[in-house]
Design an enzyme around this catalytic site. Structure first.
Site, PDB file in Angstrom:
ATOM      1  N   ASP A   7      27.909 -84.098 -47.528  1.00 33.22           N
ATOM      2  CA  ASP A   7      26.818 -84.199 -48.496  1.00 33.22           C
ATOM      3  C   ASP A   7      26.749 -85.662 -48.907  1.00 33.22           C
ATOM      4  O   ASP A   7      27.522 -86.111 -49.755  1.00 33.22           O
ATOM      5  CB  ASP A   7      27.081 -83.312 -49.712  1.00 33.22           C
ATOM      6  CG  ASP A   7      25.999 -83.435 -50.764  1.00 33.22           C
ATOM      7  OD1 ASP A   7      24.822 -83.559 -50.396  1.00 33.22           O
ATOM      8  OD2 ASP A   7      26.340 -83.421 -51.971  1.00 33.22           O
ATOM      9  N   GLU A  67      23.664 -83.129 -44.536  1.00 30.78           N
ATOM     10  CA  GLU A  67      22.422 -82.793 -45.227  1.00 30.78           C
ATOM     11  C   GLU A  67      21.395 -83.895 -44.989  1.00 30.78           C
ATOM     12  O   GLU A  67      21.698 -85.075 -45.059  1.00 30.78           O
ATOM     13  CB  GLU A  67      22.667 -82.628 -46.729  1.00 30.78           C
ATOM     14  CG  GLU A  67      21.442 -82.149 -47.466  1.00 30.78           C
ATOM     15  CD  GLU A  67      21.710 -81.816 -48.927  1.00 30.78           C
ATOM     16  OE1 GLU A  67      20.795 -81.289 -49.566  1.00 30.78           O
ATOM     17  OE2 GLU A  67      22.822 -82.079 -49.420  1.00 30.78           O
ATOM     18  N   ASP A 140      29.910 -82.042 -55.237  1.00 39.20           N
ATOM     19  CA  ASP A 140      29.600 -82.648 -53.936  1.00 39.20           C
ATOM     20  C   ASP A 140      30.417 -81.987 -52.823  1.00 39.20           C
ATOM     21  O   ASP A 140      29.932 -81.828 -51.703  1.00 39.20           O
ATOM     22  CB  ASP A 140      29.887 -84.153 -53.957  1.00 39.20           C
ATOM     23  CG  ASP A 140      29.142 -84.861 -55.067  1.00 39.20           C
ATOM     24  OD1 ASP A 140      27.953 -85.141 -54.884  1.00 39.20           O
ATOM     25  OD2 ASP A 140      29.755 -85.108 -56.115  1.00 39.20           O
TER      26      ASP A 140
END
Length: 191
Positions: A7, A67, A140
């Site tokens: 992420d 992502e 996160d």
């Protein structure tokens, strides 16, 4: 199969590695990479890259899921996020790993079943899917685990099992014995 999820973020980049046998998932590692707030932007990017190189070597993942950028408050934020994604993808490429990108909606749909799920719903499902006693922290790390789970769920059973000893035969058994269930039937335990 092991998937390393990322992420990306310029202040803090979450990571999480998930191992699966095609039906059950287990966490290998998770956390976040950050640099001191006083560090220059280039030093922060260097730290993200350096730590991810170390973590990828330690984890020995089969692939990396990251992502994709979907929205940023302003152009400057989008550019910084793009730089962080770039050094993360570079670390994976240097390790010789395939990098797969997923949008936030794809991740939410794969983990929760709804592409507009709230962040807390995604984190709770990560906890349930990995059999954890609590939601991974920081957020996160939970997001990175969701990215890895998304990639695991996007694989066909045959592809997910291809690297195991039983291969396609085990994948066929999983498909034949798996019963359809719905997350809608889940009811949290009462304290």
């Amino acid at each position: 199969m092991r998937v390393f999820g990322i992420d990306p973020g310029s202040e803090r980049t979450g990571y999480g590695c998930v191992e699966t046998d095609g039906s059950r998932h287990r966490i290998v590692m998770c956390g976040a990479v950050s640099a001191p707030a006083s560090a220059s932007f280039s030093d922060k990017l260097f730290e993200i890259h350096r730590r991810l190189v170390e973590l990828l070597a330690e984890c020995r993942a089969d692939s990396v899921a990251i992502e994709n950028i979907f929205y940023a408050a302003n152009v400057r934020s989008a550019l910084k996020l793009g730089h962080a994604r770039g050094v993360a993808m570079l670390a994976a490429a240097e390790a010789g790993l395939t990098v797969i990108e997923y949008t936030p909606a794809e991740i939410k749909r794969a983990v929760v079943g709804y592409g507009r799920a709230e962040k807390q719903q995604v984190q709770h499902m990560v906890k349930l899917l990995l059999g954890l006693p609590a939601v991974p922290s920081p957020h996160d790390a939970a997001d990175a685990l969701a990215v890895a789970i998304c990639h695991v769920h996007s694989q066909t059973p045959a592809r997910a099992m291809a690297g195991t000893a039983s291969g396609l035969q085990a994948a066929a058994t999983i498909v034949a014995t798996r019963k359809a269930t719905s997350w809608r039937r889940y009811r949290p335990a009462r304290p």
